[in-house]
Structure formats: C-alpha cells, structure tokens
Scaffold this motif. Structure first.
Motif, PDB file in Angstrom:
ATOM      1  N   LEU A   1      35.360  43.972 -51.659  1.00  0.00           N
ATOM      2  CA  LEU A   1      35.659  43.626 -50.460  1.00  0.00           C
ATOM      3  C   LEU A   1      34.520  42.085 -50.243  1.00  0.00           C
ATOM      4  CD1 LEU A   1      36.910  43.646 -47.631  1.00  0.00           C
ATOM      5  CD2 LEU A   1      34.704  45.399 -47.633  1.00  0.00           C
ATOM      6  N   VAL A   2      35.098  41.286 -49.398  1.00  0.00           N
ATOM      7  CA  VAL A   2      34.005  40.453 -49.404  1.00  0.00           C
ATOM      8  C   VAL A   2      34.276  38.836 -47.996  1.00  0.00           C
ATOM      9  CG1 VAL A   2      33.439  37.370 -50.508  1.00  0.00           C
ATOM     10  CG2 VAL A   2      34.536  39.303 -52.263  1.00  0.00           C
ATOM     11  N   PRO A   3      33.625  40.062 -47.610  1.00  0.00           N
ATOM     12  CA  PRO A   3      33.206  39.788 -46.392  1.00  0.00           C
ATOM     13  C   PRO A   3      33.243  37.913 -45.733  1.00  0.00           C
ATOM     14  CG  PRO A   3      31.353  40.160 -46.608  1.00  0.00           C
ATOM     15  CD  PRO A   3      31.869  40.599 -48.176  1.00  0.00           C
ATOM     16  N   TYR A   4      33.567  37.451 -44.264  1.00  0.00           N
ATOM     17  CA  TYR A   4      33.939  35.862 -44.278  1.00  0.00           C
ATOM     18  C   TYR A   4      32.691  35.549 -44.077  1.00  0.00           C
ATOM     19  CZ  TYR A   4      35.298  32.004 -41.786  1.00  0.00           C
ATOM     20  OH  TYR A   4      35.054  31.249 -41.099  1.00  0.00           O
ATOM     21  N   ILE A   5      31.350  36.380 -43.077  1.00  0.00           N
ATOM     22  CA  ILE A   5      29.849  36.245 -43.582  1.00  0.00           C
ATOM     23  C   ILE A   5      29.470  36.506 -44.313  1.00  0.00           C
ATOM     24  CG2 ILE A   5      28.398  35.905 -41.767  1.00  0.00           C
ATOM     25  CD1 ILE A   5      30.210  34.133 -41.395  1.00  0.00           C
TER      26      ILE A   5
ATOM     27  N   LYS B   1      36.855  47.863 -39.174  1.00  0.00           N
ATOM     28  CA  LYS B   1      37.826  47.515 -40.586  1.00  0.00           C
ATOM     29  C   LYS B   1      37.487  45.894 -40.126  1.00  0.00           C
ATOM     30  CE  LYS B   1      40.351  47.326 -44.080  1.00  0.00           C
ATOM     31  NZ  LYS B   1      39.249  47.568 -45.772  1.00  0.00           N
ATOM     32  N   THR B   2      38.170  45.358 -38.457  1.00  0.00           N
ATOM     33  CA  THR B   2      37.955  44.252 -38.564  1.00  0.00           C
ATOM     34  C   THR B   2      36.172  43.543 -39.117  1.00  0.00           C
ATOM     35  OG1 THR B   2      39.625  44.432 -36.731  1.00  0.00           O
ATOM     36  CG2 THR B   2      38.143  42.404 -36.977  1.00  0.00           C
ATOM     37  N   GLY B   3      35.145  44.529 -38.305  1.00  0.00           N
ATOM     38  CA  GLY B   3      34.394  44.324 -38.767  1.00  0.00           C
ATOM     39  C   GLY B   3      34.025  44.172 -40.237  1.00  0.00           C
ATOM     40  N   ALA B   4      34.437  45.362 -40.781  1.00  0.00           N
ATOM     41  CA  ALA B   4      33.532  44.299 -42.279  1.00  0.00           C
ATOM     42  C   ALA B   4      34.699  43.459 -43.247  1.00  0.00           C
ATOM     43  CB  ALA B   4      34.170  46.416 -43.286  1.00  0.00           C
ATOM     44  N   LEU B   5      35.551  43.138 -42.582  1.00  0.00           N
ATOM     45  CA  LEU B   5      36.040  41.737 -43.793  1.00  0.00           C
ATOM     46  C   LEU B   5      35.894  40.908 -42.960  1.00  0.00           C
ATOM     47  CD1 LEU B   5      40.202  42.687 -42.399  1.00  0.00           C
ATOM     48  CD2 LEU B   5      38.616  42.782 -44.861  1.00  0.00           C
ATOM     49  N   LEU B   6      35.418  40.883 -41.868  1.00  0.00           N
ATOM     50  CA  LEU B   6      34.940  39.747 -41.200  1.00  0.00           C
ATOM     51  C   LEU B   6      33.078  39.472 -41.508  1.00  0.00           C
ATOM     52  CD1 LEU B   6      35.643  39.343 -37.356  1.00  0.00           C
ATOM     53  CD2 LEU B   6      36.395  38.082 -39.138  1.00  0.00           C
TER      54      LEU B   6
ATOM     55  N   ALA C   1      30.247  41.782 -39.970  1.00  0.00           N
ATOM     56  CA  ALA C   1      29.433  42.586 -38.809  1.00  0.00           C
ATOM     57  C   ALA C   1      29.024  43.379 -39.325  1.00  0.00           C
ATOM     58  CB  ALA C   1      30.679  42.480 -37.292  1.00  0.00           C
ATOM     59  N   THR C   2      27.726  43.451 -38.186  1.00  0.00           N
ATOM     60  CA  THR C   2      26.713  44.507 -38.144  1.00  0.00           C
ATOM     61  C   THR C   2      27.426  45.876 -37.871  1.00  0.00           C
ATOM     62  OG1 THR C   2      24.543  43.372 -37.834  1.00  0.00           O
ATOM     63  CG2 THR C   2      24.684  45.338 -38.227  1.00  0.00           C
ATOM     64  N   PRO C   3      27.383  46.929 -38.020  1.00  0.00           N
ATOM     65  CA  PRO C   3      28.237  48.084 -38.116  1.00  0.00           C
ATOM     66  C   PRO C   3      28.059  48.314 -36.662  1.00  0.00           C
ATOM     67  CG  PRO C   3      28.366  48.049 -40.491  1.00  0.00           C
ATOM     68  CD  PRO C   3      27.121  47.362 -40.254  1.00  0.00           C
ATOM     69  N   ARG C   4      26.896  48.640 -37.017  1.00  0.00           N
ATOM     70  CA  ARG C   4      25.767  49.535 -35.654  1.00  0.00           C
ATOM     71  C   ARG C   4      26.349  48.887 -34.162  1.00  0.00           C
ATOM     72  NH1 ARG C   4      19.652  48.738 -37.620  1.00  0.00           N
ATOM     73  NH2 ARG C   4      19.549  46.159 -36.349  1.00  0.00           N
ATOM     74  N   TYR C   5      25.753  47.455 -34.733  1.00  0.00           N
ATOM     75  CA  TYR C   5      26.721  46.635 -33.052  1.00  0.00           C
ATOM     76  C   TYR C   5      27.700  46.790 -32.546  1.00  0.00           C
ATOM     77  CZ  TYR C   5      22.516  43.695 -34.064  1.00  0.00           C
ATOM     78  OH  TYR C   5      21.017  43.372 -33.974  1.00  0.00           O
ATOM     79  N   LEU C   6      28.877  47.240 -33.781  1.00  0.00           N
ATOM     80  CA  LEU C   6      30.129  47.207 -33.165  1.00  0.00           C
ATOM     81  C   LEU C   6      29.984  48.446 -32.755  1.00  0.00           C
ATOM     82  CD1 LEU C   6      32.651  45.885 -36.290  1.00  0.00           C
ATOM     83  CD2 LEU C   6      31.554  44.634 -33.790  1.00  0.00           C
TER      84      LEU C   6
END
Length: 643
Positions: free
Chosen positions: A21-25, A444-449, A451-456
């Motif tokens: 899993l390589v996130p976009y950011i 899952k969207t956040g993991a791919l992008l 994102a910081t999970p706690r903000y989501l």
C-alpha cells in the motif's frame, strides 16, 4: 456473498506496515487537511445529501452513496472557485459529507416506525438518537481501521472507497469535472418543479386489469427512479421488478380469487377483498407476504455472512489486544487515542441507560450496545468485500430488532413501552451499522490518499452531529406534506420494522401470510435469485419496484455499447449525472413539501391535475411519457459524450 477471499486465512495480529500500500501523499509529507474551509463545506454537503437520502429512502426503500458526487463538488468549489484546496482537504469534505447520507439511511429505516405506532418521537429525541448511534458506530470501527484498510489491502477491495480515491486523484491532476453533477441537479429539480409544482403532467402511469382479478402494473416516471435504477444497474433492478410482478400480477389476483374460500380463510383473506381495489389489497394483505419475505431474506443474508462475522470478531479482538501502542508512528497511522474510543463507547452506553429521553433500562441499553458492536464489526468488513450498497443493513437490523423484541418481552417489557424500547434499540443498531460501513469506506479512501486517520475520524463525528440537527425536522416536514407510509412516501423499511415489533409484542403477526413470504424467499434462493432484493421488490408498491428497472435498462444499454464493460470516463460522467438527477429531484421534492405545508402549492399550479395516475386520456399518457423519455435520452447522451 462469496467467502473465498477469507478461505485459509491465518490468524495473526495486524501487521505494522504493508509495503504493497503506497499512498498518493507519502507519510512524511504534511499538507493542509483538516481546515476551516473543508469542514464548513463538508458540513453543508452533509446536510444536503442527508436530506436527499432521507427523501430517497422513504420513497424507494434504498439509499445511494454520496461519496463521489460530494468529492467532485468539493474539488469544484475548493480548486475551481476558491483557487485553493489540497487533495486531503477535498477528502475531508467528502468524508464529512458522506456521514449525512449514512445517518439519514439509519434514521429513515427505523425512526418512522415510532410514528406508525403512535409513539410520537420528538425532534430532540431523533437528534440524540442520531448522534448516539452514529458516534457508537464510528468509535467501534476505529480499532479495526489498520487491519481492514492497510493490512488487508489486497484482500478487501472496498469498491466505493477505492473509486472515490481514484476520482480525487484524477481531480488533483486535472481530470475530474463536476459539470455532469450540476447539470443533473438542475434538470432533476426543474423536472420535479414543473411536474409537481406547476402540475403540467402527472408522475405515474398505472394499468389495472379488472378481467384479471385486479392485476396491476405501473411506473412512476421521475428523475429519482431513473437515477437510482441507473446506479444500481439492471441485475438488481430486474430482480426487484420480478418481486413486484409476483406481488401485483400474481398475488393480488390470486387473493381476489381465493377470498372467502377455505384456502383463503386459512390465510386470513376476508370477503372484503372483492370490494377493494389493488392498492388496498396490497396494503392490507400482500404487504405482509413481502414483510415475511424481507425478514427471511435478511436472515438468509445474515446466515451467509456468519463466516465473515466470525473472522471480523476475531480480527477486532486481535486489533484491540495489539492496539497501537508503538511510539513514533507515521502520520498515516495516527488514530484517535484508545481512551477516547473505549471511554466514549462506555459513556454512550451509560447515556442510553440513564438519559430519560431514551426511556431504556439497563437490559435494553446493554442490548443496544451489544448488538451495535457485533454488527459494526460485521458491517466494517462486509463493505470491504461487497461495498456499501450491497451490505444487508436491513437484514442485520431485522435480526437485531427481532432478538431485542423477544428478550425484552421475556423480561417483562410489554405494550407501548416495550415496542418503544425495542425500536429505540433497533434504531441505535441500524444507525451504528450505517455509519461504521461509511467510516470503513472513508478510511480506505484515506489510506490510499495518505490522509491522517484521526482527522477523518474527527470529521465523521462532526458530520454526524451536524446531520443529526436536521434529521427530525426533515422527517416531520415530509410527514406533514406527504404522510409517511402513504403511496407517495411508503417508508417500506420502517413500516416493516413497526410490523415486526408490534407483531412480536402483541402476538398478532399474520403468520400464514408471512410464512408464505418466507417460502417465496427460500424459493428465490433455491433458484439462485438474491432473496433480499426479490423480497424488497415484493414488499414495495409496484410503482416503485417496477420503475427502477427503467434506469437499469438505460444502464444496460449504455455499458455494453459505450464502455464495453469498462468504467471511465463515460460511465463516470453518467454516474455523476444520475447522482445529480437524484439530488435535484429529492431537493425539489423537499422544497415542494415546504410549499404544501405552507399552503402555497395551490397558487403555483397552472392546471388542475387529475386525482389519480395518468391514464384518463391519451393526452395524459403523452404528457407523462414524453418528458421522461427525453430525460432518459439525456442520460444516454451524457454517457456517450466524447472527451
């Protein structure tokens, strides 16, 4: 639902890292994410799509995902209009917005049942119910986040979450446009206003054949059914259509034929059927067959999900045991602290027990929290396998509601108080299920992008609180304007919940009719037909179950001829346009409801509409059919529009 992805899985704690899993950011980059502009826009969209799904669910018995439309609108506003906004800000907007439609689904599937049973829920009660069930679903999902979205990256596909990530990435590099959404919203709203506000034509065509013992078929030709039918596709809509045909073209004539005979008397079919029209026969008799079929279909879907439930519970316990105690975790692994998760869940359970508004004792509160935990775990994994649209929220809620009703009845909870307690527990569970599934997709969207999970997680909580503020208001507005449970807004899921609880508590279920429905569900399973989908078509008015197939046929027409089985970019445009049609129709429907309540709707009408569906003259047929055909052709043209 296939269980093959889980076959032979080894049981072990979630891995700390997953190189695949390589996130976009990347985790070492920090860009604006949880900003004021993202939160405000997300809250506005949460309210908007929450109202849309409330209207849609009460009318159709189904809800649709707002993730992709809200993501595209977010990019248009932040990147296009304000000339600012990062991909992670857009992700926050879509995360907050999606909570509105999920909360609406949980509420409209259950809360109207309290109205049907004359329990008169207040707006404040609905607000508390929304935030309690919603926060429980979110908090209970958090310990599963790493295992489901990161460790099992190649096991759980998360269809909606992955698709939304792709749309956001496409927008970040300049490939997404919100134009189809706004065109769809405009056309859907104008269509609804001209049809219902100005009353230039009627929305429904119905044919009832007296020579065939009142066999009936009909269609509601509106943007909302065209859009929903397109989004869920022909495979689902044709099964629902089959259920509608069985109910209205087989059972109604059969009941009319058997009424008063020994067989009819055995099924409780009175002589009054001969004096009733098709819709009253459906409402008084056939609907219970549909209720039995839906209950059986829900139980069947739950039994099929038992292996996934077992795996989910094991993974959840492993995740809680392992925790995230490691120091110096990367930004993309920062969840809300464990004390917030555990402490918040305990506080909410005590809140359910001690707050007088809920009127629950300790047993009922424990049932609500216990079933919420079980089905949150199931829902969070199930949406990863089959998507949010395909998870059996109704089936899980029915199972929890029946079990709760039986336990409460056995412990002395009877009458109105017992029914109210059972439905309150069921509503908490249903809302928690809906929010945990939504949260799972968003994480899952956040993991791919990246994102910081706690903000989501914070965004989801905020979205729940905002959406809960308007939940009661919109429900009461629609009830006052259209009457929940009527042919206009049948509220099928909630009607079923009320029927089941009342039947268990009062021992007055029409068992013969419901067992007949269960037999239909079992027969559908034996024929490899999705029983819950078939049962829902049997339970709904024919003008709902039959109408959806029109959008399904358009979807079938477009996909093989345009995309050849692949999705972007044509299908993406059509999906956005169909989502816009649903939103525009629903928002204008709510606006017209406001006019009806205020008494101003009569002054808008430019002609006197007939008292019933189209069919009194050829002119009425033409006035109803031509605009709808033009709208369907517009959907086809949108999908075929070249880049």
């Amino acid at each position: 639902m296939s269980q093959s992805p889980l076959a032979g899985e080894q049981q072990h704690p979630p891995a700390k890292t997953t190189p695949d899993l390589v996130p976009y950011i990347s985790a070492d980059r920090t860009i604006p994410e949880f900003t004021v502009q993202a939160v405000v826009l997300g809250a506005v969209l949460s309210l908007t799509f929450g109202m849309v799904n409330a209207y849609l669910g009460l009318k159709v018995g189904l809800t649709v995902s707002a993730s992709i439309p809200s993501a595209v609108i977010s990019m248009t506003v932040l990147r296009g209009m304000l000339r600012r906004g990062t991909i992670l800000e857009n992700n926050i907007v879509h995360t907050i917005a999606s909570t509105g439609e999920s909360l609406a689904a949980g509420i409209i599937f259950t809360v109207p049942a309290l109205i049907f049973l004359d329990l008169n829920p207040s707006g404040f009660f609905i607000f508390l119910l929304g935030i309690t069930g919603g926060l429980l679903g979110i908090l209970m999902m958090i310990p599963l986040r790493h295992s489901l979205t990161v460790s099992e990256h190649h096991i759980l596909p998360f269809p909606e979450g992955t698709a939304c990530a792709k749309v956001l990435i496409a927008g970040d590099i300049g490939g997404a446009s919100a134009q189809p959404v706004f065109i769809g919203i405009g056309l859907g709203a104008v269509y609804q206003f001209v049809m219902k506000g100005l009353r230039l034509w009627q929305d429904t065509v119905v044919w009832s054949f007296t020579s065939l013992h009142k066999a009936t078929i009909g269609f509601e030709l509106t943007p909302i059914f065209l859009g929903v039918g397109y989004l869920i596709g022909l495979p689902i809509t044709r099964v629902m259509f089959m259920g509608g045909v069985v109910g209205w073209f087989v059972l109604i004539p059969l009941f009319d034929l058997l009424a008063g005979t020994p067989i009819g008397i055995a099924f409780g079919l009175g002589d009054d059927i001969h004096q009733l029209a098709a819709f009253p026969i459906w409402s008084k008799y056939v609907r219970y067959v549909g209720a039995g079929a839906v209950a059986a279909g829900g139980i069947i879907s739950l039994v099929r999900a038992l292996p996934a439930m077992r795996q989910s519970l094991q993974r959840a316990l492993q995740g809680l045991h392992a925790g995230h105690e490691q120091q110096h975790l990367p930004r993309t692994e920062h969840d809300l602290p464990g004390i917030v998760v555990v402490g918040g869940t305990v506080v909410l359970g005590i809140w359910l027990w001690l707050l007088p508004t809920f009127q629950l004792d300790l047993i009922a509160a424990l049932l609500a929290v216990g079933f919420a935990f079980i089905f949150v775990v199931v829902s969070a994994r199930m949406v990863g396998l089959v998507g949010s649209t395909s998870q059996p929220v109704s089936g899980m809620t029915i199972a929890a509601l029946l079990a709760t009703s039986v336990v409460l009845l056995a412990t002395g909870h009877t009458g109105t108080a017992g029914m109210g307690a059972a439905l309150t527990c069921g509503a908490v569970v249903c809302i928690a299920i809906a929010l945990s599934g939504d949260m799972s997709q968003d994480l899952k969207t956040g993991a791919l992008l990246g994102a910081t999970p706690r903000y989501l997680q914070m965004g989801e909580m905020l979205g729940v609180c905002v959406a809960a503020l308007r939940a009661g208001w919109i429900l009461f507005l629609l009830h006052q304007a259209y009457t929940l449970g009527s042919e206009t807004l049948p509220a099928p899921q909630a009607k079923l919940m009320a029927t089941l609880v009342q039947g268990v508590m009062n021992s007055e279920l029409p068992l013969a009719l419901m067992l007949l429905g269960g037999t239909f569900a079992l027969a559908a399973e034996a024929l490899r037909i999705p029983s819950l989908t078939f049962a829902l078509g049997l339970y709904l008015p024919v003008t709902t179950s039959a109408s959806l197939i029109l959008g399904g046929l358009v979807s079938w027409w477009i996909h093989p001829k345009v995309t050849g089985g692949t999705a972007p970019p044509h299908q993406e445009r059509a999906i956005l346009f169909a989502s816009g049609l649903i939103a525009g129709d629903a928002l204008m429907g709510i606006g017209i409801a406001g006019l009806v309540v205020s008494g101003l709707d009569q002054s808008l009408a430019v002609r006197t509409a007939g008292s019933g569906p189209a069919g009194s003259s050829p002119v009425e047929y033409i006035l109803t059919l031509v605009p709808f055909v033009a709208l369907a052709w517009g959907l086809v043209r949108m999908a075929r529009k070249p880049e």
